[in-house]
Write an enzyme that holds these catalytic residues in place. Structure first.
Site, PDB file in Angstrom:
ATOM      1  N   PRO A  35      -9.288  -7.127   4.015  1.00 43.89           N
ATOM      2  CA  PRO A  35      -9.052  -6.203   3.222  1.00 43.89           C
ATOM      3  C   PRO A  35      -8.021  -4.726   3.546  1.00 43.89           C
ATOM      4  O   PRO A  35      -7.848  -4.328   2.015  1.00 43.89           O
ATOM      5  CB  PRO A  35     -10.299  -5.796   2.536  1.00 43.89           C
ATOM      6  CG  PRO A  35     -11.508  -6.782   2.743  1.00 43.89           C
ATOM      7  CD  PRO A  35     -10.882  -7.134   4.470  1.00 43.89           C
ATOM      8  N   LYS A  85       5.379  -6.936   0.266  1.00 42.69           N
ATOM      9  CA  LYS A  85       4.409  -6.991  -0.877  1.00 42.69           C
ATOM     10  C   LYS A  85       3.858  -5.781  -1.307  1.00 42.69           C
ATOM     11  O   LYS A  85       3.622  -6.404  -2.725  1.00 42.69           O
ATOM     12  CB  LYS A  85       3.277  -7.510  -0.342  1.00 42.69           C
ATOM     13  CG  LYS A  85       1.837  -7.744  -0.518  1.00 42.69           C
ATOM     14  CD  LYS A  85       1.695  -8.361  -1.742  1.00 42.69           C
ATOM     15  CE  LYS A  85       0.548  -8.637  -2.814  1.00 42.69           C
ATOM     16  NZ  LYS A  85      -0.884  -8.671  -1.788  1.00 42.69           N
TER      17      LYS A  85
END
Length: 353
Positions: A121, A226
């Site tokens: 995460p 990203k």
């Protein structure tokens, strides 16, 4: 004529064998992972042991959440024995039922596999999984290829690469775009940063899980690509939600408005593939009370990374900064576990206050 044809065929055969020998030797020097056959996208999806699995060495996978679980499943579908772990036993159990070996810690996985993917995460999770007391680098084997598909701070990726290099391993960052649906269908886009000579070995595995694998440059450049992508995604989703809400307030049917947008210059991924208005599209989180998909808390995290990087590089990102503030407020207002497209619902509720 026949003798000449036979002589030419014999010469070609020798050339092929010599070329194969040279390629095999080069592959052995780089590591056994490069000797594995490439994935055929047209193989029918199946789980469990197969005849081809015996020729493929195990792949470690750490992090079996909404994204990691379908990614690991696709490795299994393509004949790779998977050695996995996750902090949640139920996630481990699901992969085990499909034929994966499961272990308790990342160090255990590192002891068994010389190619490991991680899907975690946040930056602190990556640091713990790689360098913690039971982390990968405690038992990593020399020559191991480490591929991290988490979305984290590019600086952390570079730190992990240095730490891995000290242990004789190679670290590459390969964050993904596409969401849970693309992960399930093996249609993710991977943005890869790391040593170019290792890119082919990484690509071999990543093409089992994605439709696009793009080499971006040195370690950290995959993460840079990203966070830029997700900043634009967040801005686009907020814009789509605002536009749809305004149109509805002006009396337009939301499906009709979406149709018009998607044949006009306002068309974007948030309008034509992931519309945030309930009832406009099927198979997206807005049609399921914003469950599943990409969580608001993760979007806020990614926007924080973009904001931090922009600050460090003195790059003005006013819309990115505003998007970050909006998603942070959403997290505080009970939207943290809903899909990030729930910004439409958030805007509607704000109107009533």
């Amino acid at each position: 004529m026949q003798e000449r044809a036979e002589r030419e065929l014999k010469e070609k055969s020798v050339t092929v064998r010599r070329g194969q020998g040279e390629r095999s030797m080069a592959a052995l020097i780089r590591g056994s992972r490069n000797l594995l056959p490439r994935w055929n996208k047209h193989v029918a999806p199946t789980f469990g042991p197969s005849r081809s699995m015996a020729s493929k060495t195990p792949v470690g996978f750490i992090g079996l959440g909404n994204m990691g679980r379908p990614m690991a499943k696709n490795l299994l579908r393509n004949g790779y024995p998977v050695i996995a772990t996750d902090v949640f036993p139920e996630s481990r159990k699901e992969l085990q039922d499909l034929g994966a070996q499961v272990f308790d810690t990342p160090a255990d996985v590192a002891e068994k596999a010389d190619r490991i993917l991680t899907m975690l995460p946040s930056s602190p999770n990556v640091i713990e999984v790689y360098t913690g007391a039971n982390g990968i680098l405690k038992k990593v084997k020399k020559g191991t290829l480490l591929i991290d598909s988490s979305t984290i701070d590019p600086a952390v990726s570079r730190e992990m690469a240095v730490a891995a290099e000290k242990m004789g391993a190679v670290f590459m960052d390969a964050p993904v775009s596409g969401g849970v649906g693309a992960a399930s269908l093996a249609k993710l886009t991977f943005m890869v940063g790391g040593p170019k000579e290792e890119y082919q070995a990484a690509q071999e595995l990543l093409t089992c899980m994605g439709a696009n694998v793009v080499y971006c440059g040195a370690v950290g450049t995959g993460q840079a690509a990203k966070i830029c992508n997700n900043m634009l995604l967040a801005i686009g989703m907020i814009g789509t939600a605002e536009t749809m809400n305004l149109g509805i307030r002006l009396g337009l049917d939301p499906k009709l408005l979406a149709q018009i947008l998607n044949m006009s210059s306002g068309r974007c991924w948030s309008s034509d593939s992931y519309n945030p208005v309930p009832g406009v599209m099927e198979g997206v989180p807005s049609g399921n009370n914003y469950q599943g998909g990409f969580g608001t808390t993760l979007m806020a995290k990614d926007l924080g990374l973009a904001q931090s990087t922009a600050t460090n590089t003195k790059t003005p990102v006013p819309l990115g900064s505003l998007a970050h503030q909006i998603y942070r407020v959403m997290c505080a207002r009970g939207y943290a576990n809903k899909d990030f497209s729930s910004v439409f619902q958030f805007l509607r509720e704000e109107e009533g206050q």
